[in-house]
Scaffold this motif. Structure first.
Motif, mmCIF file in Angstrom:
data_model
loop_
_atom_site.group_PDB
_atom_site.id
_atom_site.type_symbol
_atom_site.label_atom_id
_atom_site.label_comp_id
_atom_site.label_asym_id
_atom_site.label_seq_id
_atom_site.Cartn_x
_atom_site.Cartn_y
_atom_site.Cartn_z
ATOM 1 N N HIS A 27 0.801 -1.230 0.000
ATOM 2 C CA HIS A 27 0.000 0.000 0.000
ATOM 3 C C HIS A 27 0.834 1.280 0.000
ATOM 4 O O HIS A 27 0.286 2.364 0.133
ATOM 5 N N LYS A 28 2.131 1.191 -0.191
ATOM 6 C CA LYS A 28 3.000 2.361 -0.133
ATOM 7 C C LYS A 28 3.011 3.168 -1.420
ATOM 8 O O LYS A 28 3.516 4.276 -1.446
ATOM 9 N N ASN A 29 2.428 2.661 -2.485
ATOM 10 C CA ASN A 29 2.583 3.266 -3.801
ATOM 11 C C ASN A 29 2.140 4.724 -3.867
ATOM 12 O O ASN A 29 2.703 5.496 -4.625
ATOM 13 N N ASN A 30 1.181 5.146 -3.099
ATOM 14 C CA ASN A 30 0.747 6.541 -3.087
ATOM 15 C C ASN A 30 1.242 7.265 -1.840
ATOM 16 O O ASN A 30 0.675 8.278 -1.445
ATOM 17 N N SER A 69 8.957 5.559 -0.849
ATOM 18 C CA SER A 69 9.420 6.921 -1.119
ATOM 19 C C SER A 69 9.587 7.689 0.190
ATOM 20 O O SER A 69 9.099 7.274 1.241
#
Length: 83
Positions: A27-30, A69
């Motif tokens: 779930h880190k993509n955003n 990120s």
């Protein structure tokens, strides 16, 4: 069996930790900025805290090692601080 403590719970604790990291990495993509990502991160942090396995720096470092990120890491740190 965890030989240092003579407990057999080490496998369960390791599984809980690795599952938590997998969910956070997914779930880190955003940057945990969307509703689903933020809610999932909160649930994971809460579950680790309740299990007594939440080490703030370790969790953030482990997610960083999985390619998160800077934005995601800052948001995760805020979620941990508020939990």
């Amino acid at each position: 069996m965890d030989l240092s403590t003579q407990r057999e719970e080490a496998a369960v604790e390791d599984t809980r930790w690795s599952d938590a990291l997998e969910r956070l990495a997914f779930h880190k993509n955003n940057g945990y900025g969307d509703t689903l990502g933020r809610q999932t991160a909160r649930r994971v942090v809460d579950a680790l805290r309740m299990a007594g396995q939440l080490q703030d720096d370790d969790l953030v470092s482990a997610v960083a090692a999985r390619g998160a990120s800077v934005r995601a890491l800052k948001t995760l740190q805020k979620i941990i601080e508020r939990a």
